[in-house]
Design a protein around this motif. Structure first.
Motif: not given
Ligand code: MG
Ligand code: PEP
Length: 834
Positions: A699, A606, A733, A723, A603
């Motif tokens: 997400e 992020d 969260r 998310d 990924r």
């Molecule tokens: Mg996420």
């Protein structure tokens, strides 16, 4: 971007100057070519080599040439003759001093200045040095072809749409070259004119886009600097500068905020909700005698006077800090070995705090002023702690708990108070909350369950307990603290239930279920490396979420079919510049090797407002989770993404790679990142990477509902339910007060998962990599909705595979359709466990 050529008699000198200049742009790509020394290694310059270097550096934006002395200039002039007319017209020879000029030119080029601006900036490069040496306003060093240095723009009136702000310089060494370079980069490339003034000394105004001029401000730590911006993007740029300043320009500010441990170090504050309902935090059933783990907070009274001279008191602090550091390092090492690299990272922040020069200087000063070791430590640490607690951003506020945890350890050491370490603790642990160190120290052989009055399932302590396989329930409320030690307590960490002093029949039933779970666990482990296929023959991939090379090893050992999510952030956090392409390639290769060549899902970075990085500043945001994060930040600062994609392109030619983009919201974003992937493949030689698959994380609810629009352009859609749930339920969260609301089993969230599966059709595989994928009871529901890959923390892999094997897709689809029509998460959970 403008290219730069360095012409020098000495290859070593040119190389060192380039390395120094590259430091200023924090890993940003700038085209710098060198023509230095002769082929036999001797000193000299060669016109042909200079012409070649210019050709390499030119991408139609032009080239600025910096030279050292004498024949370097002659060779360069001769080189011009060897170039095509159109290239020659784009070359600017600059008379700036080589080292200072190069440093300034590189920053200007990285900021998008044109060739004349770059040359003019470089020509003015001696200004800082001359000003510092009291030689007055320097005359611009003449350039041979370059345009004259731009003069400071007129200062517009106060009613002219200006944005004015001040910041206090927190970087330990003031606005010296590296911090100043960051500031210049933040300003350049925007439609804005920005001036800076040192309010403390009266120096300035100077244009903020000029590195050489910024340095003349002589802004030292503690100086107040005024930023005045005019233009379309004035607000945005001033906010960026303030964000950088708050971050100490990547060097750690003098303020408490700058001593912030890394985001990975979050510990949820131990708020104990009244009327709380217990929440499942770690699956399984544990039955045993209650063990009350009380952490005493030692109080330093005014009677705590120095026992020795200031040197003796300071020695006591140093020894206590050293001892705690050794202990934290030990806990870190065992956590990395037994639990995972990502979980161990929390202790890095504790170690950083113990080494923090600001904190230690303050302690020393307090001792010098007559305080005892304990009072000095307590006072200084409390100030840092209160600094965090007073911050507006709840994420940063939560760092106060880290300071409490580690400062308390030192204080107890100084006062000779017992540390409520988890060592020797047995049975069902009942506590208000646990520090990460306590959670990491629990021995799964002795501790059969954990009940916390406060906490949340996403807190680090809960993650550590989960990773140790100890059943746990959190948020149980203050009443649990009254349970008498020794009372039999049963913890059902799967259902989120606690039974205190159960009746014999209840106890027998719980024991039976616990024994069944234990047997299932042994069976699951024995089949962990086999594929997970449903009873009616549908293969579901069960992958692992990985946040370090250690995690990748744990994933392989747990039988993961692939790494379904590699959180590459671990490579980028805790440093002052992004990792280079080579370092990334090496790490991704290591992860692939640890997984024995199984597919790895990388990924892209992020981070963003909620997970800030000093070298990728984001303006302060009222709602960071709705801000510039994930792919939004990558597209706003594409250089870091370009490097990461280049590394991925290289690795994808060697091993099977999934490339995944986080927080994608629109098809345009997907098109933009796909174009960057093509560019990276072309940059890496252009050969195809047939084993490279591309996907996005879903997400954002809007993306879930548009899955059919994304599907034709991707190989997979991976639903990030952590998310997706917070956005769908409007419940942040990690917010303890909303734990029950942020439930991924709410039918509203499930309808979004359903929309993704239906939108994907046969075009793209649908995966889930959020925490809910590890809920064995939810496996049938997700498979019934159409999910065909589940990615979970490594220890959860065997159990989730077993849950898949127990599914029948037709029955699962029927369950899924009932769940979609349910009223709430409670009803869904009842169906799953019914
Ligand atoms: Mg996420
Ligand atoms: C998610 O959002 O579900 C996810 C897996 O990503 P992260 O938890 O890293 O934000």
């Amino acid at each position: 971007m403008v290219g730069i050529v360095v012409v020098s008699h000495s290859r070593a000198l040119a190389g060192a100057a380039v390395a120094l200049a590259a430091e200023m742009v924090h890993g940003q790509d700038v085209r710098i070519e060198v023509a230095a020394g002769l082929d036999d290694g001797s000193f000299g310059t060669d016109a042909v080599a200079v012409a070649d270097a210019v050709a390499r550096a030119d991408d139609d934006s032009g080239v600025v040439v910096l030279m050292d002395l004498g024949s370097a200039v002659l060779s360069t002039e001769t080189a011009l003759e060897l170039l095509d007319d159109d290239v020659r017209d784009r070359v600017v020879l600059c008379a700036a001093p080589l080292v200072e000029g190069l440093v300034v030119a590189v920053v200007a080029a990285a900021g998008g200045a044109d060739r004349n601006e770059v040359a003019a900036e470089a020509a003015d490069a001696l200004a800082a040095k001359q000003s510092q040496l009291g030689l007055g306003e320097p005359a611009a060093v003449a350039t041979e072809i370059a345009a004259p240095a731009p003069s400071a723009p007129p200062r517009p009136g106060a009613d002219d749409g200006q944005v004015v702000a001040t910041f206090s310089v927190g970087a330990p060494h003031g606005l010296h070259a590296r911090p100043a370079a960051l500031l210049v980069q933040a300003v350049r490339g925007h439609d804005v004119t920005v001036e800076l003034r040192n309010l403390t000394t009266g120096a300035g105004p100077v244009p903020a886009a000029s590195l050489s001029r910024v340095a003349t401000l002589g802004a030292l730590r503690g100086h107040e600097v005024e930023v005045r911006a005019t233009g379309e993007q004035a607000r945005e740029v001033v906010d960026d500068v303030l964000a950088l300043a708050a971050d100490g320009f990547g060097e750690g500010a003098a303020t408490a905020a700058a001593t912030a441990p890394e985001p990975a170090a979050a510990v949820e504050p131990a708020a104990i909700p009244e009327n709380a309902e217990p929440v499942a935090a770690s699956p399984g059933i544990g039955i045993g005698p209650a063990f009350a783990l009380r952490q005493t907070v030692p109080v330093v009274t005014e009677h705590d006077v120095p026992r020795g001279d200031p040197e003796g008191e300071w020695r006591a602090v140093s020894e206590a800090v050293d001892a705690v550091r050794t202990e934290v390092a030990r806990v870190r090492a065992t956590t990395a070995r037994d639990v995972g690299g990502q979980e161990a990272a929390v202790f890095d922040a504790h170690l950083l705090l113990l080494e923090d020069p600001e904190l230690l200087d303050d302690v020393r000063a307090r001792i010098g002023a007559g305080s005892s070791a304990a009072a000095a430590w307590d006072g200084a640490a409390t100030e840092v702690r209160d600094g965090f607690a007073a911050l507006a951003d709840p994420y940063l506020q939560a760092r106060a708990a880290d300071v409490d945890a580690v400062a308390g350890q030192v204080l107890r050491m100084l006062l000779g108070a017992a540390d409520a370490s988890a060592e020797g603790v047995a049975g069902v642990v009942i506590a208000a909350d646990l520090t990460p160190a306590q959670a990491a120290g629990l021995d799964p052989e002795l501790v059969v369950g954990v009940v916390l009055a406060g906490g949340s399932p996403t807190a680090h302590s809960a993650i550590l307990v989960r990773a140790r396989g100890i059943p746990a329930v959190v948020g149980a409320g203050p009443d649990v603290l009254d349970v008498a030690p020794g009372t039999v307590v049963a913890v059902d960490g799967t259902r989120g239930e606690i039974v205190v002093d159960p009746a014999p029949a209840v106890l027998a039933g719980l024991r039976q279920r616990a024994a069944d779970l234990g047997r299932r666990r042994v069976a699951a482990l024995s089949r962990a490396s086999e594929p997970a296929t449903t009873r009616d023959g549908v293969r579901v991939l069960v992958g692992a979420n990985v946040g370090s090379v250690d995690d990748a090893r744990a994933a392989a050992a747990a039988g993961a079919d692939l790494a379904g999510l590699v959180r590459t952030e671990f490579l980028f956090l805790g440093r002052d510049q992004a990792p280079g392409v080579e370092e990334q390639v090496a790490t991704y290769r290591e992860i692939a090797a640890a997984l024995g060549g199984r597919r790895i899902t990388l990924r892209t970075l992020d981070v963003g407002g909620d997970k800030p990085l000093g070298y990728l500043p984001v303006a302060p945001e009222a709602n960071p989770f709705l801000g510039v994060r994930g792919v939004r930040l990558s597209l706003a600062r594409p250089q870091v993404l370009a490097d990461q994609l280049l590394a991925v392109a290289r690795v994808a030619r060697e091993v099977p790679v999934n490339l995944m983009f986080p927080m994608v919201t629109t098809v345009e974003e997907l098109a933009a990142v796909r174009a960057l992937v093509d560019e990276a493949l072309a940059r890496d030689g252009g050969a195809p990477a047939p084993d490279l698959r591309i996907g996005i994380m879903v997400e954002v609810p809007a993306a879930a509902l548009k899955a059919a629009r994304f599907a034709p352009h991707v190989d997979f859609l991976s639903i990030g339910t952590n998310d997706l749930t917070q956005y769908a339920m409007a419940a942040e969260r990690g917010n303890d007060a909303l734990t029950r609301l942020a439930d991924p089993l709410d039918p509203g969230v499930l309808r979004l998962v359903d929309a993704v599966c239906r939108g994907a059709g046969d075009d793209a595989l649908v995966a889930v990599c959020g925490e809910v994928a590890a809920d064995e009871a939810a496996a049938a529901l997700l498979v019934g909705l159409g999910v065909r890959e589940l990615s979970v923390s490594p220890p959860a892999v065997p159990g989730v595979k077993e849950a898949v094997r127990a599914c029948d897709v037709a029955a699962a689809a029927e369950l899924a359709s009932r769940a979609l029509d349910a009223e709430g998460a409670g009803d869904v959970r009842a169906m799953l466990h019914g």
